[in-house]
Design a protein around this motif. Structure first.
Motif, short mmCIF file in Angstrom:
data_model
loop_
_atom_site.label_atom_id
_atom_site.label_comp_id
_atom_site.label_asym_id
_atom_site.label_seq_id
_atom_site.Cartn_x
_atom_site.Cartn_y
_atom_site.Cartn_z
N ALA A 91 -27.58 -50.81 -62.89
CA ALA A 91 -26.02 -51.16 -62.58
C ALA A 91 -25.51 -51.75 -63.76
N ILE A 92 -25.94 -52.43 -64.53
CA ILE A 92 -25.19 -52.77 -65.76
C ILE A 92 -25.00 -51.71 -66.96
N ALA A 93 -26.11 -51.06 -66.82
CA ALA A 93 -25.79 -49.80 -67.67
C ALA A 93 -24.84 -48.68 -67.27
N ASP A 94 -24.69 -48.65 -65.94
CA ASP A 94 -23.57 -47.74 -65.34
C ASP A 94 -22.23 -48.33 -65.97
N LYS A 95 -22.09 -49.57 -65.87
CA LYS A 95 -20.74 -50.22 -66.09
C LYS A 95 -20.44 -49.96 -67.64
N TYR A 96 -21.53 -50.31 -68.48
CA TYR A 96 -20.95 -50.03 -69.94
C TYR A 96 -21.02 -48.71 -70.37
N VAL A 97 -21.44 -47.70 -69.59
CA VAL A 97 -21.18 -46.38 -70.05
C VAL A 97 -20.05 -45.99 -69.64
N GLU A 98 -19.38 -46.60 -68.30
CA GLU A 98 -17.98 -46.20 -68.05
C GLU A 98 -16.93 -46.38 -68.87
N THR A 99 -17.20 -47.47 -69.74
CA THR A 99 -15.95 -48.09 -70.73
C THR A 99 -16.67 -47.72 -71.96
N ASN A 100 -17.84 -47.11 -72.21
CA ASN A 100 -18.18 -46.81 -73.58
C ASN A 100 -18.88 -45.21 -73.66
N PRO A 101 -18.16 -44.24 -73.56
CA PRO A 101 -18.61 -43.23 -73.44
C PRO A 101 -19.49 -42.51 -74.47
N GLU A 102 -19.50 -43.25 -75.66
CA GLU A 102 -20.44 -42.75 -76.57
C GLU A 102 -21.91 -43.30 -76.35
N LEU A 103 -22.15 -44.00 -75.30
CA LEU A 103 -23.48 -44.68 -74.79
C LEU A 103 -24.00 -43.58 -73.66
N ALA A 104 -25.40 -43.83 -73.58
CA ALA A 104 -26.08 -43.28 -72.39
C ALA A 104 -27.32 -44.21 -72.07
N TYR A 105 -27.98 -43.65 -71.17
CA TYR A 105 -29.11 -44.34 -70.58
C TYR A 105 -30.34 -43.57 -69.94
N PHE A 106 -31.50 -44.10 -69.62
CA PHE A 106 -32.47 -43.49 -68.94
C PHE A 106 -33.37 -44.46 -68.45
N GLN A 107 -34.14 -44.33 -67.46
CA GLN A 107 -35.08 -45.51 -67.11
C GLN A 107 -36.17 -45.73 -68.05
#
Length: 261
Positions: free
Chosen positions: A192-208
């Protein structure tokens, strides 16, 4: 005689049955809640510097249930929250806390008010164009950890196996900036936190993160021994679950489009 007995019975009913259903006395009084902002979607500050988020709105609803006149928010470091509530600097903690054995030994914990196998799982947040694409890629990298979090414990469990270098900070926001500046390689946070940071920082990504130590949900914390307030908050949580108010907040704060990993 019968009349006197009836009056006495009515008086006893007023004293024992018609009062507040809650034992802790916050009716028409303020309740002080400790939090740590910079943890979207649980607690963040908007462009006007005001606190908002899932925990903020839920706590306000709970305070209303308790009859409190207002919520006084105190925004402090995450690792200081349990100590602060135990020293009487606040009545409760609302900060996306995960229930752990260690926290239960040091404070009273509420029932879990939000849990999602996916949303509260641990994810690696890193640069989209970097060389970290899966769990195996974190080997030998520098990871930022927020002091006092369950994610810190999860990283400590795997740091030797993955030869991780750790950089402990008090703020996730600071660590995200360090990722963008390429001074930290990644952080471990809930999805949930990763989602929000990627929303405002398109240069970021995430995986489990394929490792143990995921959150089992979120709870509130109270001073050790303050079972009255804990029990009252549990009653309020149950009521807000039953009437659908918590579901509305989950829909508002957690329902986001799936991001590309």
């Amino acid at each position: 005689m019968k009349k006197l007995f009836t009056l006495a019975a009515l008086s006893l009913l007023v004293l024992t049955g018609c009062g507040s259903e809650y034992k802790s006395d916050f009716k028409d009084k303020p309740i002080t809640v400790l939090t740590n902002s910079g943890y979207p979607p649980y607690e963040i500050r908007n462009t006007d510097g005001e606190l908002e988020g899932f925990d903020i709105e839920l706590t306000e609803l709970i305070a209303k249930e308790l009859g409190a006149s207002e919520v006084i928010w105190e925004d402090i470091d995450f690792d200081a929250l349990i100590g602060a509530v135990n020293s009487g600097k606040g009545d409760m903690v609302a900060a996306g806390l995960s229930p752990t054995k260690e926290r239960a030994e040091g404070a009273e914990l509420s029932d879990v008010y939000y849990s999602s196998e996916e949303e509260t799982a641990n994810f690696v947040l890193t640069l989209k164009d970097g060389d970290i694409k899966k769990t195996e890629d974190i080997k030998g990298k520098k990871v930022g950890i927020q002091i006092g979090t369950i994610q810190e414990s999860a990283v400590n469990e795997i740091k030797d196996d993955y030869e991780l270098k750790t950089d402990a900070r008090k703020s996730i926001g600071d660590m995200v900036q360090e990722i963008k500046n390429k001074r930290i390689d990644f952080v471990v946070v809930e999805k949930a936190i990763a989602d929000k940071y990627v929303e405002t920082n398109p240069e970021l990504a995430y995986f489990q993160l394929e490792a143990e130590g995921n959150s089992t949900g979120n709870c509130f914390a109270f001073q050790k021994g303050n079972t009255d307030l804990r029990d009252d908050v549990n009653k309020a949580i149950k009521k807000l679950q039953d009437n659908g108010e918590i579901d509305k907040l989950v829909e508002k704060w957690f329902s986001v489009e799936e991001k590309k990993k």
